[in-house]
Design a protein around this motif. Sequence first.
Motif, PDB file in Angstrom:
ATOM      1  N   ILE B 110       0.840  -1.202   0.000  1.00  0.00           N
ATOM      2  CA  ILE B 110       0.000   0.000   0.000  1.00  0.00           C
ATOM      3  C   ILE B 110       0.873   1.248   0.000  1.00  0.00           C
ATOM      4  N   VAL B 111       0.486   2.212  -0.833  1.00  0.00           N
ATOM      5  CA  VAL B 111       1.138   3.517  -0.815  1.00  0.00           C
ATOM      6  C   VAL B 111       0.038   4.535  -0.574  1.00  0.00           C
ATOM      7  N   ILE B 112       0.268   5.450   0.364  1.00  0.00           N
ATOM      8  CA  ILE B 112      -0.759   6.446   0.641  1.00  0.00           C
ATOM      9  C   ILE B 112      -0.453   7.744  -0.083  1.00  0.00           C
ATOM     10  N   ALA B 113      -1.396   8.168  -0.912  1.00  0.00           N
ATOM     11  CA  ALA B 113      -1.268   9.456  -1.602  1.00  0.00           C
ATOM     12  C   ALA B 113      -2.078  10.470  -0.814  1.00  0.00           C
ATOM     13  N   LEU B 114      -1.381  11.373  -0.146  1.00  0.00           N
ATOM     14  CA  LEU B 114      -2.041  12.381   0.681  1.00  0.00           C
ATOM     15  C   LEU B 114      -2.452  13.533  -0.228  1.00  0.00           C
ATOM     16  N   ASN B 115      -3.714  13.478  -0.664  1.00  0.00           N
ATOM     17  CA  ASN B 115      -4.177  14.404  -1.693  1.00  0.00           C
ATOM     18  C   ASN B 115      -4.645  15.743  -1.102  1.00  0.00           C
ATOM     19  N   MET B 116      -4.798  16.736  -1.969  1.00  0.00           N
ATOM     20  CA  MET B 116      -5.270  18.086  -1.635  1.00  0.00           C
ATOM     21  C   MET B 116      -4.309  18.759  -0.665  1.00  0.00           C
ATOM     22  N   ILE B 117      -3.039  18.448  -0.848  1.00  0.00           N
ATOM     23  CA  ILE B 117      -2.032  18.987   0.047  1.00  0.00           C
ATOM     24  C   ILE B 117      -1.923  20.508  -0.148  1.00  0.00           C
ATOM     25  N   ASP B 118      -2.282  20.981  -1.347  1.00  0.00           N
ATOM     26  CA  ASP B 118      -2.250  22.424  -1.605  1.00  0.00           C
ATOM     27  C   ASP B 118      -3.249  23.167  -0.726  1.00  0.00           C
ATOM     28  N   VAL B 119      -4.398  22.543  -0.491  1.00  0.00           N
ATOM     29  CA  VAL B 119      -5.411  23.186   0.354  1.00  0.00           C
ATOM     30  C   VAL B 119      -4.920  23.254   1.804  1.00  0.00           C
ATOM     31  N   VAL B 120      -4.281  22.168   2.238  1.00  0.00           N
ATOM     32  CA  VAL B 120      -3.735  22.134   3.596  1.00  0.00           C
ATOM     33  C   VAL B 120      -2.732  23.266   3.773  1.00  0.00           C
ATOM     34  N   GLN B 121      -1.854  23.438   2.767  1.00  0.00           N
ATOM     35  CA  GLN B 121      -0.853  24.497   2.851  1.00  0.00           C
ATOM     36  C   GLN B 121      -1.502  25.870   2.847  1.00  0.00           C
ATOM     37  N   LYS B 122      -2.548  26.021   2.025  1.00  0.00           N
ATOM     38  CA  LYS B 122      -3.237  27.293   1.947  1.00  0.00           C
ATOM     39  C   LYS B 122      -3.871  27.654   3.291  1.00  0.00           C
ATOM     40  N   ASN B 123      -4.388  26.626   3.978  1.00  0.00           N
ATOM     41  CA  ASN B 123      -4.988  26.846   5.298  1.00  0.00           C
ATOM     42  C   ASN B 123      -3.939  27.037   6.382  1.00  0.00           C
ATOM     43  N   LYS B 124      -2.667  26.968   5.978  1.00  0.00           N
ATOM     44  CA  LYS B 124      -1.533  27.098   6.904  1.00  0.00           C
ATOM     45  C   LYS B 124      -1.522  25.982   7.948  1.00  0.00           C
ATOM     46  N   ASP B 125      -2.099  24.834   7.602  1.00  0.00           N
ATOM     47  CA  ASP B 125      -2.008  23.665   8.480  1.00  0.00           C
ATOM     48  C   ASP B 125      -0.733  22.911   8.112  1.00  0.00           C
ATOM     49  N   GLU B 126      -0.310  22.023   8.983  1.00  0.00           N
ATOM     50  CA  GLU B 126       0.904  21.259   8.704  1.00  0.00           C
ATOM     51  C   GLU B 126       0.669  19.788   8.953  1.00  0.00           C
ATOM     52  N   ILE B 127       1.245  18.972   8.080  1.00  0.00           N
ATOM     53  CA  ILE B 127       1.168  17.529   8.298  1.00  0.00           C
ATOM     54  C   ILE B 127       2.582  16.969   8.280  1.00  0.00           C
ATOM     55  N   ASN B 128       2.911  16.159   9.280  1.00  0.00           N
ATOM     56  CA  ASN B 128       4.212  15.530   9.328  1.00  0.00           C
ATOM     57  C   ASN B 128       4.117  14.145   8.687  1.00  0.00           C
ATOM     58  N   TYR B 129       4.547  14.087   7.405  1.00  0.00           N
ATOM     59  CA  TYR B 129       4.372  12.842   6.649  1.00  0.00           C
ATOM     60  C   TYR B 129       5.175  11.706   7.235  1.00  0.00           C
ATOM     61  N   LYS B 130       6.375  12.051   7.706  1.00  0.00           N
ATOM     62  CA  LYS B 130       7.268  11.000   8.196  1.00  0.00           C
ATOM     63  C   LYS B 130       6.665  10.302   9.398  1.00  0.00           C
ATOM     64  N   LYS B 131       6.091  11.107  10.304  1.00  0.00           N
ATOM     65  CA  LYS B 131       5.474  10.524  11.494  1.00  0.00           C
ATOM     66  C   LYS B 131       4.298   9.639  11.107  1.00  0.00           C
ATOM     67  N   LEU B 132       3.522  10.132  10.157  1.00  0.00           N
ATOM     68  CA  LEU B 132       2.338   9.406   9.709  1.00  0.00           C
ATOM     69  C   LEU B 132       2.750   8.087   9.062  1.00  0.00           C
ATOM     70  N   SER B 133       3.766   8.167   8.211  1.00  0.00           N
ATOM     71  CA  SER B 133       4.259   6.991   7.517  1.00  0.00           C
ATOM     72  C   SER B 133       4.761   5.947   8.514  1.00  0.00           C
ATOM     73  N   LYS B 134       5.453   6.431   9.551  1.00  0.00           N
ATOM     74  CA  LYS B 134       6.000   5.523  10.553  1.00  0.00           C
ATOM     75  C   LYS B 134       4.866   4.833  11.330  1.00  0.00           C
ATOM     76  N   ALA B 135       3.844   5.619  11.667  1.00  0.00           N
ATOM     77  CA  ALA B 135       2.739   5.062  12.435  1.00  0.00           C
ATOM     78  C   ALA B 135       1.977   4.010  11.642  1.00  0.00           C
ATOM     79  N   LEU B 136       1.819   4.254  10.337  1.00  0.00           N
ATOM     80  CA  LEU B 136       1.025   3.347   9.527  1.00  0.00           C
ATOM     81  C   LEU B 136       1.857   2.203   8.944  1.00  0.00           C
TER      82      LEU B 136
END
Lengths: 77, 782
Positions: B110-136
């Motif tokens: 399984i590969v997770i494509a974290l979509n609509m990342i542009d909207v997240v950036q526009k909202n000034k939210d942050e996602i830590n992909y590495k942490k998420l990847s490690k957890a999953l």
Amino acid sequence: MEKTLDTFKIGEKGVIIKVNGEGVTRRRLFDMGVTPGANVKLVKKAPLGDPLEVTIRNYELTLRKNEAKQVILKVEE
Amino acid sequence: MIRVALAGNPNSGKTTLFNALTGSTAHVGNWPGVTVDKREGEYKRKGFEPISIIDLPGIYSLSPYTPEEVISRNYIIDEKPDCVINVVDATNLERNLYLTTQLLEMDVPIVIALNMIDVVQKNKDEINYKKLSKALGVPVLPVSALKEKDFSDLMQTVNEEASKKRKGTTLLDKTKLNDLINQIKELYEEKDESNSLFHAIKLIEGDSIEKKDHDKIYQKVEEAKSNFNDEIFGNDLEAIIADERYRFIQAECSVSFKRHQEVEYIVDKKGRKKKVKEGTISDRIDKVLTNRVFGLIIFAAILFLVFHLTFGEDLFYLNAMGVFNNTDVTLGVGTTWEGILFSSGAGIQSPGVLLQTILVGFTDFITEQVGVGLDLAGASSWANALICDGILAGIFSVLSFLPQILLLFLFFSILEDSGYMARVAFILDRIFRRFGVSGRAFMPMIMGFGCSIPAMTNTRTLATDRERTATIRVIPFFSCSAKLPILTACAGATVTLFGVGNADLITLGMYGIGIVIAIIALLTLRNTTLRGETPPFIMELPAYHWPKFSSLMLHVWDKCKHFVKKAFTIILVSNLVIWVLQSFTPSWQYIEYGDEGFVTSLTTNDSILANIGKIIQPIFTPLGFGSQLGTFGWVFAVGAITGLIAKENVIATFAMLGAVVASVPGVGGIVSDIEGASDVAMMIQATNINIPGILAFVVFNMTTIPCFAAVATAKAELNKGKLKNTIFFWLITSYIAGTVIYLVGTWWWTTFIVLVVIALLIVSIHFINKARDKRANLTLKN
């Protein structure tokens, strides 16, 4: 105070304690994120008073009063 | 070739990603066994082996709720793709990851494509992909399906992962269910089942499919369940698992997702605190569209606009307002342009009618040229007639509906993609529930006014089989665009001949009768053969957004291909058959028809078709267009029969038969600008049918078995064995509806008899149901 979701007023917020009922409907509620611990806010009611629209887990969900009756929440007084 | 499946929630941008990855290579097929669109395409880039990509239906969970969940689940289990790209809407992580936690349990990379990342950036939210990847425990890659063009990072990872084998993992291994899961999993492994972890957990959840397939192993679960005791949930394993999944997600999300703090107040120039406007744009639009007072009115207005833009002959009501009361409009130079831009009454046409006029002009031209060409080439008259009247006229008459069907489909796609349709279901649910279906069933029903085929396909979004079957059965009663000519022609003929009423009002009334019959049928079905609880209504209301042009065009293009294919297959063959039946006598003599009328003494009245018609004519006597009509009465019977192939045939048949009855004394002399009305008028004059008889004929055609193509769609969408009953249901309904209209219309006092019969039926259904419930309760107690 504990109350069921169908008795909420518009704008009222609560935390889910329990989801009653059985079968596919309950399963679907779980799948849509209606599980204990989730924060719920009643956003509005449809023009004819039913179904309801709630915000849960950062998205909008609609369900009928009949299904909402099965959801028990804790509200702050 | 590596096969990769795209899985994810509805509205996660899955299809947008699919389109971006596959470009023009995509094609639509059907899933084996069901008519659910299966989109397949190839990812081709330099330095890559081509990768085959399959777009699975959007789902929230792998538990069976609608057919779409079952399809996705079976695809991964049975077809074993090399890798699954799980498309996750980054703006809605919590609910999207719920599906992810289930996908992870399957034995597939399984590969997770974290979509609509542009909207997240526009909202000034942050996602830590590495942490998420490690957890999953699987790769997580940020993408923006809408903005990006290059997905080589994502596909590189997919390529690498696909070559590895992956065993399913679960987050439940840290819970007290772990022992039970391992125990059940071993039982599956003994049976050599792949995806043992996934199966085991689904069985513990009490999943209906799993229970059916492995009832022996389920007894073990039951045993364990009776000894299980959780302080909150008791032995409710299903609830524990759902709760654990969301607990895990909340724990993981909180560390990897950092939400930008909303500012509640801004300070204006004068130093005063001002509250920031509450809610997003989407919320503000929603407030208006689902307003308690205006919601229903706005909806009615939008619906009217859609139908008016598609079918309206007088777009701006200029004609009705008398702007063009002079028919000699000299806007165009020749007559052609006048005809295209202005309808016969000289109002400005809607885009739908405009496109249709252009297409018909073009196809008429082709037919004419082919006819001339064949004559020059010395083809015999029957060969000429076969090609021009049999083949070309048939195909073109069906193709002429293409512009309007596509336009209607486009409008519905816009309403659906923008998120408005979900709100309409929300607004109307309260009303629809009374008829035993949920608000979601509204969508397919209203689409039925355009064409039954996409409407029936749309019922897939409904949750229960019974609701789906009931909806498919009543869809034809919402009179489709192909039935419209029957309505207008019969109404026009009635008004001109008998001088009663208003053609538009009669047509509208017919639509109304169709809706009333649909409601009665729904109530009857839901209280008799399709009895059951009102289906639940639990639905996401997606945020409003502008529909994407390219995906709209793709929808329309798919539809277009499908429709054209239909015209050149089923309808072509059926038209040929009808043409042969009406052009030859039972002893295979050709009935020649020239510019001057019939060439020999043989007329269509001698054709095979007429002979068949005469045999079945008596069946329609209770409906007012049977034996009482005499010699030419068979035309109505034949019209009804040819309508089974395609409803366009009904009026087309009348037009062909018009020439036969024209020579009968007292027939003819009716001129009407409504297409087909003069043909119907001639039939009325020749047969002396009365007004209730005509109305019964229209209602019969409206509510009986729909066209061939729609029946084929119904067969694919209904559960096995349901089609036979459905066809029977259509026949019975149309026969009863036609009879009632004829009886009540001809002899008013029969109304009382009809009412008494209805009352008796209601009472008996009520008592039968009561008895049934009592018996069901008794069996439950035992």
